[in-house]
Design a protein around this motif. Structure first.
Motif: not given
Length: 113
Positions: A83-90, A59-64
């Motif tokens: 599975f990891v969902s990292y939803n913070l500013p880069t 889910l999201g950008e492949a470059s995430d």
């Protein structure tokens, strides 16, 4: 067995929330702030063919890279599908702190992962 484990911390002036969904021989980690979005999701698992765990962006950008890199590190450490969902500013300074905090929690409460 399915269980949920939550914890929070303040890192670099960010209030960070961690939600862990423990599954059978795998787990999902959601990392984010109070906006509670899920803009990325990556999965990684070890294989007998390579030392680096295989990974895919679901889910999201492949470059995430934060979600993918973190899922690979956790898969290598635990030998589980992660599975990891990292939803913070880069932020190159925040990511290592988040990773360190997550590893500390895994070492303190291994039964939750």
């Amino acid at each position: 067995m399915l269980s949920v484990y939550n914890f929070s911390d303040r890192l670099m002036e960010h209030s960070i929330h961690f939600h862990v969904l423990k599954l059978n021989e795998s787990f999902l980690v959601w990392i984010g702030d109070r906006s509670a979005n899920m803009s990325s999701l990556a999965v990684s698992m070890t294989t007998p063919y390579d030392q680096i765990p295989s990974s895919a962006s679901l889910l999201g950008e492949a470059s995430d890279t934060p979600s993918t890199v973190l899922s690979q590190k956790l898969a290598k450490k635990t030998r589980k599908q992660v599975f990891v969902s990292y939803n913070l500013p880069t932020d190159q300074m925040l990511l290592p702190l988040v990773e360190k905090r997550l590893i500390e929690e895994m070492n303190t409460h291994p039964d939750k992962f």
